[in-house]
Design a protein around this motif. Sequence first.
Motif, PDB file in Angstrom:
ATOM      1  N   LYS A  43      15.479 -41.181   6.287  1.00 42.44           N
ATOM      2  CA  LYS A  43      15.515 -39.780   5.864  1.00 42.44           C
ATOM      3  C   LYS A  43      16.321 -38.917   6.831  1.00 42.44           C
ATOM      4  O   LYS A  43      16.277 -39.096   8.046  1.00 42.44           O
ATOM      5  N   LEU A  44      17.035 -37.979   6.256  1.00 44.09           N
ATOM      6  CA  LEU A  44      17.746 -36.971   7.029  1.00 44.09           C
ATOM      7  C   LEU A  44      16.746 -36.093   7.767  1.00 44.09           C
ATOM      8  O   LEU A  44      15.842 -35.527   7.145  1.00 44.09           O
ATOM      9  N   GLN A  45      16.909 -35.957   9.092  1.00 50.77           N
ATOM     10  CA  GLN A  45      15.953 -35.204   9.902  1.00 50.77           C
ATOM     11  C   GLN A  45      16.576 -34.055  10.688  1.00 50.77           C
ATOM     12  O   GLN A  45      15.865 -33.133  11.078  1.00 50.77           O
ATOM     13  N   TYR A  46      17.880 -34.122  10.927  1.00 53.09           N
ATOM     14  CA  TYR A  46      18.560 -33.035  11.639  1.00 53.09           C
ATOM     15  C   TYR A  46      19.938 -32.827  11.014  1.00 53.09           C
ATOM     16  O   TYR A  46      20.611 -33.788  10.635  1.00 53.09           O
ATOM     17  N   VAL A  47      20.354 -31.567  10.927  1.00 55.14           N
ATOM     18  CA  VAL A  47      21.703 -31.214  10.507  1.00 55.14           C
ATOM     19  C   VAL A  47      22.244 -30.218  11.518  1.00 55.14           C
ATOM     20  O   VAL A  47      21.633 -29.173  11.762  1.00 55.14           O
ATOM     21  N   ASN A  48      23.371 -30.563  12.130  1.00 55.60           N
ATOM     22  CA  ASN A  48      23.954 -29.736  13.194  1.00 55.60           C
ATOM     23  C   ASN A  48      22.927 -29.398  14.275  1.00 55.60           C
ATOM     24  O   ASN A  48      22.889 -28.282  14.799  1.00 55.60           O
ATOM     25  N   GLY A  49      22.072 -30.363  14.585  1.00 53.84           N
ATOM     26  CA  GLY A  49      21.078 -30.193  15.629  1.00 53.84           C
ATOM     27  C   GLY A  49      19.823 -29.454  15.208  1.00 53.84           C
ATOM     28  O   GLY A  49      18.867 -29.356  15.992  1.00 53.84           O
ATOM     29  N   ARG A  50      19.786 -28.957  13.987  1.00 50.74           N
ATOM     30  CA  ARG A  50      18.613 -28.228  13.486  1.00 50.74           C
ATOM     31  C   ARG A  50      17.730 -29.175  12.683  1.00 50.74           C
ATOM     32  O   ARG A  50      18.236 -29.962  11.879  1.00 50.74           O
ATOM     33  N   PRO A  51      16.402 -29.084  12.864  1.00 53.36           N
ATOM     34  CA  PRO A  51      15.518 -29.933  12.057  1.00 53.36           C
ATOM     35  C   PRO A  51      15.568 -29.539  10.592  1.00 53.36           C
ATOM     36  O   PRO A  51      15.765 -28.367  10.251  1.00 53.36           O
ATOM     37  N   VAL A  52      15.427 -30.546   9.715  1.00 57.36           N
ATOM     38  CA  VAL A  52      15.311 -30.322   8.276  1.00 57.36           C
ATOM     39  C   VAL A  52      14.133 -31.158   7.788  1.00 57.36           C
ATOM     40  O   VAL A  52      13.672 -32.074   8.471  1.00 57.36           O
ATOM     41  N   ALA A  53      13.636 -30.851   6.591  1.00 55.36           N
ATOM     42  CA  ALA A  53      12.448 -31.552   6.105  1.00 55.36           C
ATOM     43  C   ALA A  53      12.419 -31.569   4.590  1.00 55.36           C
ATOM     44  O   ALA A  53      13.023 -30.729   3.919  1.00 55.36           O
ATOM     45  N   LYS A  54      11.691 -32.537   4.060  1.00 50.35           N
ATOM     46  CA  LYS A  54      11.331 -32.575   2.648  1.00 50.35           C
ATOM     47  C   LYS A  54       9.852 -32.252   2.552  1.00 50.35           C
ATOM     48  O   LYS A  54       9.024 -32.885   3.202  1.00 50.35           O
ATOM     49  N   LEU A  55       9.498 -31.253   1.736  1.00 51.29           N
ATOM     50  CA  LEU A  55       8.079 -30.918   1.554  1.00 51.29           C
ATOM     51  C   LEU A  55       7.447 -31.765   0.461  1.00 51.29           C
ATOM     52  O   LEU A  55       6.324 -32.236   0.610  1.00 51.29           O
ATOM     53  N   SER A  56       8.145 -31.914  -0.670  1.00 55.20           N
ATOM     54  CA  SER A  56       7.656 -32.756  -1.761  1.00 55.20           C
ATOM     55  C   SER A  56       6.455 -32.131  -2.463  1.00 55.20           C
ATOM     56  O   SER A  56       5.807 -31.219  -1.958  1.00 55.20           O
ATOM     57  N   ASP A  57       6.150 -32.638  -3.659  1.00 55.81           N
ATOM     58  CA  ASP A  57       4.926 -32.253  -4.371  1.00 55.81           C
ATOM     59  C   ASP A  57       3.773 -33.181  -4.017  1.00 55.81           C
ATOM     60  O   ASP A  57       2.652 -32.982  -4.485  1.00 55.81           O
ATOM     61  N   THR A  58       4.048 -34.200  -3.224  1.00 55.17           N
ATOM     62  CA  THR A  58       3.020 -35.089  -2.679  1.00 55.17           C
ATOM     63  C   THR A  58       3.034 -34.912  -1.173  1.00 55.17           C
ATOM     64  O   THR A  58       3.959 -35.381  -0.500  1.00 55.17           O
ATOM     65  N   PRO A  59       2.055 -34.201  -0.590  1.00 54.28           N
ATOM     66  CA  PRO A  59       2.098 -33.871   0.844  1.00 54.28           C
ATOM     67  C   PRO A  59       2.333 -35.064   1.757  1.00 54.28           C
ATOM     68  O   PRO A  59       3.009 -34.938   2.785  1.00 54.28           O
ATOM     69  N   SER A  60       1.827 -36.238   1.408  1.00 57.17           N
ATOM     70  CA  SER A  60       1.977 -37.404   2.280  1.00 57.17           C
ATOM     71  C   SER A  60       3.421 -37.869   2.375  1.00 57.17           C
ATOM     72  O   SER A  60       3.780 -38.633   3.277  1.00 57.17           O
ATOM     73  N   LYS A  61       4.268 -37.424   1.452  1.00 58.59           N
ATOM     74  CA  LYS A  61       5.675 -37.807   1.489  1.00 58.59           C
ATOM     75  C   LYS A  61       6.496 -36.930   2.423  1.00 58.59           C
ATOM     76  O   LYS A  61       7.668 -37.218   2.671  1.00 58.59           O
ATOM     77  N   ALA A  62       5.904 -35.860   2.938  1.00 52.82           N
ATOM     78  CA  ALA A  62       6.620 -34.990   3.861  1.00 52.82           C
ATOM     79  C   ALA A  62       7.002 -35.781   5.107  1.00 52.82           C
ATOM     80  O   ALA A  62       6.220 -36.575   5.628  1.00 52.82           O
ATOM     81  N   MET A  63       8.228 -35.592   5.567  1.00 55.35           N
ATOM     82  CA  MET A  63       8.705 -36.300   6.750  1.00 55.35           C
ATOM     83  C   MET A  63       9.542 -35.342   7.575  1.00 55.35           C
ATOM     84  O   MET A  63      10.553 -34.830   7.117  1.00 55.35           O
ATOM     85  N   CYS A  64       9.085 -35.078   8.802  1.00 53.10           N
ATOM     86  CA  CYS A  64       9.804 -34.175   9.693  1.00 53.10           C
ATOM     87  C   CYS A  64       9.430 -34.524  11.125  1.00 53.10           C
ATOM     88  O   CYS A  64       8.256 -34.754  11.430  1.00 53.10           O
ATOM     89  N   ARG A  65      10.400 -34.542  12.018  1.00 49.24           N
ATOM     90  CA  ARG A  65      10.148 -34.899  13.410  1.00 49.24           C
ATOM     91  C   ARG A  65       9.781 -33.687  14.257  1.00 49.24           C
ATOM     92  O   ARG A  65       9.486 -33.826  15.437  1.00 49.24           O
ATOM     93  N   ASP A  66       9.793 -32.516  13.648  1.00 53.01           N
ATOM     94  CA  ASP A  66       9.476 -31.278  14.369  1.00 53.01           C
ATOM     95  C   ASP A  66       8.351 -30.569  13.620  1.00 53.01           C
ATOM     96  O   ASP A  66       8.570 -29.929  12.599  1.00 53.01           O
ATOM     97  N   ASP A  67       7.133 -30.681  14.132  1.00 50.53           N
ATOM     98  CA  ASP A  67       5.964 -30.099  13.452  1.00 50.53           C
ATOM     99  C   ASP A  67       6.063 -28.586  13.349  1.00 50.53           C
ATOM    100  O   ASP A  67       5.650 -27.999  12.343  1.00 50.53           O
ATOM    101  N   ASP A  68       6.593 -27.946  14.373  1.00 51.07           N
ATOM    102  CA  ASP A  68       6.718 -26.485  14.338  1.00 51.07           C
ATOM    103  C   ASP A  68       7.672 -26.066  13.217  1.00 51.07           C
ATOM    104  O   ASP A  68       7.409 -25.096  12.497  1.00 51.07           O
ATOM    105  N   TYR A  69       8.780 -26.788  13.094  1.00 48.52           N
ATOM    106  CA  TYR A  69       9.720 -26.456  12.028  1.00 48.52           C
ATOM    107  C   TYR A  69       9.096 -26.685  10.666  1.00 48.52           C
ATOM    108  O   TYR A  69       9.262 -25.869   9.744  1.00 48.52           O
ATOM    109  N   LEU A  70       8.352 -27.774  10.501  1.00 52.80           N
ATOM    110  CA  LEU A  70       7.731 -28.073   9.212  1.00 52.80           C
ATOM    111  C   LEU A  70       6.789 -26.942   8.803  1.00 52.80           C
ATOM    112  O   LEU A  70       6.783 -26.513   7.643  1.00 52.80           O
ATOM    113  N   GLU A  71       6.020 -26.441   9.753  1.00 54.89           N
ATOM    114  CA  GLU A  71       5.109 -25.337   9.445  1.00 54.89           C
ATOM    115  C   GLU A  71       5.883 -24.062   9.122  1.00 54.89           C
ATOM    116  O   GLU A  71       5.500 -23.302   8.232  1.00 54.89           O
TER     117      GLU A  71
END
Length: 398
Positions: free
Chosen positions: A355-383
Amino acid sequence: MKLQPIVISLLDTDLYKFNMDQVIFHKHTDLCGEYYFKCRNEGVVFTPEMLEEINAQIDYLCTLRFTHEELDYLRSIRFIKNDYVEFLRLWHPIREYVTTSLSEDGELSIVVNGPLFSAMQFEIYLLEIVNEVYFRMNYDYDKLVASAKTRLDEKIQGFAEGKYTFKYAEFGCRRRLSREWEEVVVNRLVTETNNCVGTSNVYLAKKFDITPIGTYAHEFVQMYQGIDSIPLAYTNHYAMRDWYHEYDGDNGTALTDTVTTDLFLLDFNRSMVNNYSGVRHDSGDPFEWGEKILAHYRKYGVDPKTKQLLFSDSLDFDRAQALYEYFKDKTKVSFGIGTFCSNDTCEEALNIVIKLQYVNGRPVAKLSDTPSKAMCRDDDYLEYLKRSVAFRLQRESL
């Protein structure tokens, strides 16, 4: 390299990789991406021997180039443009973009880091490599194939007897048992039934003269989170706008759940509803999702029977048939079925992703309609992303 080469052609990937890459090539060549591998199964252990083989296979992958015949095939796809094909004549996978390692307890790490137009192409190739290495080196491969053949025979018989009546595309290359087995599966499904309308695998589409199928993935919407000028809660808007401008309404199936379907629907306005031929489901309850989409079409005075719902979330044939029976008289229905086609054996399939996790050094994330599918390496950014989505949903629903 102890095994035979696993990826033997750069066409051996999902069509949507070329679709998305063409947009990036034309509009966003300044973006850099960082991708991370994850195995969602519990208790899966990779060995040093497996890592050695994976590295050898990646080395071989990076020697490949597109042939003239392959480039001509890509050029024959109606929405692939000549300047992008000429770029692919020069492009090849660069080994330095991929880093692999293994923890003491056997957890595999793969990181891809480079220009987004190049880094994104590694995903499918690497998943094909990891999956085949794991199953060939961890099990009796002949026993796996025998069980897969028995199950494939049952599937084909189900279509012959009328148990299954829906149309679908094979979406199985990323988690296939092997390259050889996926070829068998696609060939038999196309020649022994009238229900398989194509495959996401461009190499197999070319080889068997069938339709290559695909539009875009979550990473395409995610990448807009890394662009400074775009508000986080409006990434679907900008992604769909760029897609429409690139393809002029062709190749028009929108993915709904990257930052939740509810947020997607705010941007899926009258113009976009008319511009896109349908939408794709990939998380959450499919029946609830389908009814929500049909209601959205009716809200804009659009007959749902003129649009298509494409289901692609962990489907087997029984689940697909149930969805088909429920929606067939309400709208056009189609399916993308992956692992259940290409890796249905006596052993549990791997649920692996890159999964794509950073673009130009910035964190990115997928939220999804299924919470368990969310994947992000930066918890603060995800929130922060969740709050941005919630704020827009609350503000625009008042």
